[in-house]
Motif scaffolding. Structure first.
Motif, PDB file in Angstrom:
ATOM      1  N   GLU A  95       1.773   2.010  -9.326  1.00 32.27           N
ATOM      2  CA  GLU A  95       2.057   3.213 -10.103  1.00 32.27           C
ATOM      3  C   GLU A  95       3.052   4.112  -9.355  1.00 32.27           C
ATOM      4  OE1 GLU A  95      -1.460   5.094 -11.384  1.00 32.27           O
ATOM      5  OE2 GLU A  95      -0.446   6.827 -12.222  1.00 32.27           O
ATOM      6  N   THR A  96       2.793   4.265  -8.077  1.00 26.88           N
ATOM      7  CA  THR A  96       3.686   5.038  -7.218  1.00 26.88           C
ATOM      8  C   THR A  96       3.705   4.366  -5.862  1.00 26.88           C
ATOM      9  OG1 THR A  96       1.977   6.429  -6.243  1.00 26.88           O
ATOM     10  CG2 THR A  96       2.880   7.156  -8.348  1.00 26.88           C
ATOM     11  N   GLY A  97       4.374   4.978  -4.895  1.00 30.10           N
ATOM     12  CA  GLY A  97       4.340   4.454  -3.535  1.00 30.10           C
ATOM     13  C   GLY A  97       3.055   4.803  -2.819  1.00 30.10           C
ATOM     14  N   ARG A  98       2.132   5.469  -3.533  1.00 31.79           N
ATOM     15  CA  ARG A  98       0.889   5.910  -2.895  1.00 31.79           C
ATOM     16  C   ARG A  98      -0.324   5.221  -3.492  1.00 31.79           C
ATOM     17  NH1 ARG A  98       2.233  12.316  -3.679  1.00 31.79           N
ATOM     18  NH2 ARG A  98       4.292  12.254  -2.734  1.00 31.79           N
ATOM     19  N   SER A  99      -0.115   4.148  -4.217  1.00 30.81           N
ATOM     20  CA  SER A  99      -1.237   3.477  -4.854  1.00 30.81           C
ATOM     21  C   SER A  99      -1.174   1.992  -4.564  1.00 30.81           C
ATOM     22  CB  SER A  99      -1.221   3.740  -6.361  1.00 30.81           C
ATOM     23  OG  SER A  99       0.036   3.390  -6.908  1.00 30.81           O
ATOM     24  N   GLU A 100      -2.226   1.308  -4.932  1.00 32.56           N
ATOM     25  CA  GLU A 100      -2.287  -0.105  -4.622  1.00 32.56           C
ATOM     26  C   GLU A 100      -1.315  -0.896  -5.473  1.00 32.56           C
ATOM     27  OE1 GLU A 100      -4.562   1.734  -6.043  1.00 32.56           O
ATOM     28  OE2 GLU A 100      -5.792   0.619  -7.478  1.00 32.56           O
ATOM     29  N   ALA A 101      -0.911  -2.044  -4.928  1.00 32.06           N
ATOM     30  CA  ALA A 101      -0.002  -2.933  -5.634  1.00 32.06           C
ATOM     31  C   ALA A 101      -0.787  -4.015  -6.357  1.00 32.06           C
ATOM     32  CB  ALA A 101       0.977  -3.571  -4.652  1.00 32.06           C
ATOM     33  N   PHE A 102      -0.296  -4.372  -7.521  1.00 34.63           N
ATOM     34  CA  PHE A 102      -0.867  -5.450  -8.327  1.00 34.63           C
ATOM     35  C   PHE A 102       0.126  -6.612  -8.318  1.00 34.63           C
ATOM     36  CE2 PHE A 102      -4.477  -3.320 -10.301  1.00 34.63           C
ATOM     37  CZ  PHE A 102      -4.174  -1.996 -10.036  1.00 34.63           C
TER      38      PHE A 102
ATOM     39  N   PHE B  51      -7.558   5.637   1.123  1.00 32.96           N
ATOM     40  CA  PHE B  51      -6.483   6.619   1.118  1.00 32.96           C
ATOM     41  C   PHE B  51      -6.874   7.835   1.964  1.00 32.96           C
ATOM     42  CE2 PHE B  51      -4.211   3.955  -1.280  1.00 32.96           C
ATOM     43  CZ  PHE B  51      -4.131   4.094  -2.658  1.00 32.96           C
ATOM     44  N   SER B  52      -8.096   8.305   1.765  1.00 32.80           N
ATOM     45  CA  SER B  52      -8.559   9.466   2.517  1.00 32.80           C
ATOM     46  C   SER B  52     -10.057   9.602   2.253  1.00 32.80           C
ATOM     47  CB  SER B  52      -7.829  10.744   2.071  1.00 32.80           C
ATOM     48  OG  SER B  52      -8.130  11.045   0.726  1.00 32.80           O
ATOM     49  N   GLY B  53     -10.679  10.560   2.939  1.00 38.24           N
ATOM     50  CA  GLY B  53     -12.076  10.851   2.669  1.00 38.24           C
ATOM     51  C   GLY B  53     -13.014   9.971   3.467  1.00 38.24           C
ATOM     52  N   ASP B  54     -14.090   9.582   2.839  1.00 34.88           N
ATOM     53  CA  ASP B  54     -15.125   8.791   3.498  1.00 34.88           C
ATOM     54  C   ASP B  54     -14.515   7.545   4.141  1.00 34.88           C
ATOM     55  OD1 ASP B  54     -18.443   7.663   2.403  1.00 34.88           O
ATOM     56  OD2 ASP B  54     -17.407   7.515   4.331  1.00 34.88           O
ATOM     57  N   THR B  55     -14.804   7.342   5.399  1.00 32.02           N
ATOM     58  CA  THR B  55     -14.159   6.245   6.131  1.00 32.02           C
ATOM     59  C   THR B  55     -14.783   4.891   5.837  1.00 32.02           C
ATOM     60  OG1 THR B  55     -15.578   6.702   8.031  1.00 32.02           O
ATOM     61  CG2 THR B  55     -13.402   7.755   7.993  1.00 32.02           C
TER      62      THR B  55
END
Lengths: 112, 113
Positions: A95-102, B51-55
């Motif tokens: 979705e963006t550069g900050r989300s997982e890749a499919f 991404f963040s938060g709970d490890t």
């Protein structure tokens, strides 16, 4: 919902031939990627497109070109195939550069 | 430079045994971390992400992973392995806006019946 679709699934080329690998995603993702996978080397990024209209080189871009045709489609072209390009190629989107890749199911390419 | 190290190329465990796959990363900023699984002849499927938060993050198929910033690690665990877990596992790191996911070289898991 197909996700990321790659064509073809298998291809054999002779050295010097050209071909285009096609990739399409139906998730309305902004970013798309091409990776190659070789034994013992993991996945290496060839090119990516952060958004429609932009493309950038990854780790191993030599010998390849890409086209982001529209938001859905991102193609990879080999202008003059070499045996060193024998590999499994994966297209991915996020979705963006900050989300997982499919990932797609891959294209197994052999250059003889 | 960004990098991911998976020190174990192959791991063999018995069905029902616990599993831990190691992943160490090098990244200059706050990392986004992922574990993917690849069955033979298939694409990569996301198991879990941090991404963040709970490890301690939970994923699909009973997997979990723990982010340890002090050790630059993101190890994958499963309490009891099933034969269907035999596959190759990849750790990956990304970052905000980088658009570049860096993958490790993978760990191939074999499960003994």
């Amino acid at each position: 919902n197909a996700g990321v679709t790659q064509t073809p699934k298998f291809q054999v080329l002779k050295t010097g031939q050209s071909m285009t690998l096609q990739c399409a995603q139906d998730m309305n993702h902004n970013s798309m990627y091409w990776y190659r996978q070789d034994p013992g080397m993991g996945l290496r990024l060839i090119y990516y497109s952060a958004s429609e209209g932009t493309t950038d080189k990854g780790e191993v871009p030599n010998g390849y070109n890409v086209s982001r045709l529209n938001k859905r489609e991102f193609s990879l072209r080999l202008e003059s195939a070499a045996p060193s390009q024998t590999s499994v190629y994966f297209c991915a989107s996020s979705e963006t550069g900050r989300s997982e890749a499919f990932f797609g199911q891959g294209t197994r390419l052999t250059v003889v | 430079a960004q990098s991911v190290t998976q020190p174990d190329i192959h791991i063999t465990v018995s069905e029902g045994a616990s599993l831990e796959l190691r992943c160490n990363y090098s990244y200059g900023a706050t990392p986004y971390l992922f574990w993917y699984v690849q069955s033979p002849g298939q694409g990569l499927q996301l198991l879990l992400k941090y991404f963040s938060g709970d490890t301690l993050v939970q994923g699909i198929k009973g997997f979990e992973a723990e982010f340890k910033r002090s050790q630059s690690s993101f190890n994958l665990r499963k309490p009891s392995v099933h034969w269907s877990d035999a596959a190759e596992y990849f750790c990956a790191v990304g970052g905000s806006g980088t658009y570049k996911y860096i993958f490790g070289t993978g760990t191939r898991l074999k499960v003994l019946a």
